[in-house]
Motif scaffolding. Structure first.
Motif, PDB file in Angstrom:
ATOM      1  N   GLU A   1       0.800  -1.217   0.000  1.00  0.00           N
ATOM      2  CA  GLU A   1       0.000   0.000   0.000  1.00  0.00           C
ATOM      3  C   GLU A   1       0.841   1.278   0.000  1.00  0.00           C
ATOM      4  O   GLU A   1       0.310   2.366  -0.235  1.00  0.00           O
ATOM      5  CB  GLU A   1      -0.931   0.005   1.217  1.00  0.00           C
ATOM      6  CG  GLU A   1      -1.903  -1.169   1.262  1.00  0.00           C
ATOM      7  CD  GLU A   1      -2.664  -1.340  -0.050  1.00  0.00           C
ATOM      8  OE1 GLU A   1      -3.145  -0.324  -0.597  1.00  0.00           O
ATOM      9  OE2 GLU A   1      -2.768  -2.483  -0.520  1.00  0.00           O
TER      10      GLU A   1
ATOM     11  N   GLY B   1       1.293   1.785  -3.874  1.00  0.00           N
ATOM     12  CA  GLY B   1       0.210   1.373  -4.766  1.00  0.00           C
ATOM     13  C   GLY B   1       0.433   0.069  -5.495  1.00  0.00           C
ATOM     14  O   GLY B   1       0.093  -0.048  -6.667  1.00  0.00           O
ATOM     15  N   ARG B   2       1.023  -0.932  -4.826  1.00  0.00           N
ATOM     16  CA  ARG B   2       1.210  -2.266  -5.410  1.00  0.00           C
ATOM     17  C   ARG B   2       1.846  -2.195  -6.802  1.00  0.00           C
ATOM     18  O   ARG B   2       1.239  -2.542  -7.823  1.00  0.00           O
ATOM     19  CB  ARG B   2      -0.110  -3.036  -5.434  1.00  0.00           C
ATOM     20  CG  ARG B   2      -0.659  -3.276  -4.038  1.00  0.00           C
ATOM     21  CD  ARG B   2      -1.680  -4.373  -3.959  1.00  0.00           C
ATOM     22  NE  ARG B   2      -2.027  -4.640  -2.566  1.00  0.00           N
ATOM     23  CZ  ARG B   2      -1.373  -5.496  -1.772  1.00  0.00           C
ATOM     24  NH1 ARG B   2      -0.354  -6.166  -2.261  1.00  0.00           N
ATOM     25  NH2 ARG B   2      -1.732  -5.657  -0.517  1.00  0.00           N
TER      26      ARG B   2
END
Length: 235
Positions: free
Chosen positions: A114, A117-118
């Protein structure tokens, strides 16, 4: 929940592994923040990231506003601040990140997912598991044969030219590396280096190779400012 007598703010080791270089790589959690250590030496955390983001913004600063499909090369994945900053720029079509440690890449599908944002799930983000110095040799040969070049190159593989956690990373700040970086950068493109401290000798080397150096200072949480050295490849 912490046990009686435990300090809830104390760092907790989440994973401890042997890295690609044979040293110890540690991911730990301190309250809301993640920290990464190599052989007991602090590498990075998730508390700020201002200077990493500024490095990317400076490197992309010369692109025209209407430019689309820019290619960005980032040396070192870390906690993902640099890659995310590049991906959030609408002018960028591809972000290629070269990272030595497979475990660091893996963490971005898990504990660090997280934070940026992966990134492994981002279709515009190509995560390459390789030693950057070795990868650059092959990339330079490919570029010389008409292969891929980058509009912006950002190096954040260590703490800077005068403070390398891994001794071998010193070669990324030498004359040979500067030639390789220039060869994989598109004409008019930028190369940016992150450093935890000022390095007059490295600045002189950059000036001798590229003709000019822009230095960006970013206030740090403690001590002197972080620095970004920015050079441009002649158009």
């Amino acid at each position: 929940m912490s046990l009686p007598g435990e300090d809830p703010g104390a760092p907790a080791v989440v994973e401890r592994v042997v890295g690609e270089t044979g040293g110890e790589l540690v991911l730990r959690r301190t309250q809301a923040h993640w920290e990464v250590f190599s052989n007991g030496v602090f590498l990075m955390d998730t508390r700020d990231g201002a200077s990493e983001r500024e490095m990317v913004r400076a490197a992309l600063g010369g692109l025209p506003g209407g430019h689309r499909g820019a290619r960005v090369l980032i040396g070192g994945l870390g906690v993902g601040f640099s890659a995310r900053e590049a991906l959030d720029d609408p002018r960028v079509g591809l972000v290629r990140v070269v990272e030595l440690e497979p475990k660091v890449v893996e963490w971005h599908s898990g504990p660090l997912g997280e934070v940026a944002g992966r990134l492994p799930e981002e279709h515009r983000c190509d995560l390459v598991r390789a030693d950057l110095a070795d990868w650059l040799e092959e990339a330079a040969r490919s570029a010389a044969a008409g292969g891929e070049r980058y509009d912006a190159v950002c190096l954040d593989t260590d703490n800077g030219p005068d403070w390398t956690v891994r001794e071998e990373n010193g070669r990324l700040y030498g004359a040979r590396a500067l030639d390789l970086l220039a060869s994989v950068t598109a004409p008019g493109g930028a190369v940016a280096f992150w450093s935890a401290m000022r390095s007059p000798a490295f600045e002189d080397l950059l000036r001798g190779r590229f003709g000019g150096v822009r230095t960006v200072e970013v206030p740090a949480r403690a001590g002197g400012p972080d620095l970004v050295y920015l050079v441009r490849v002649p158009a």
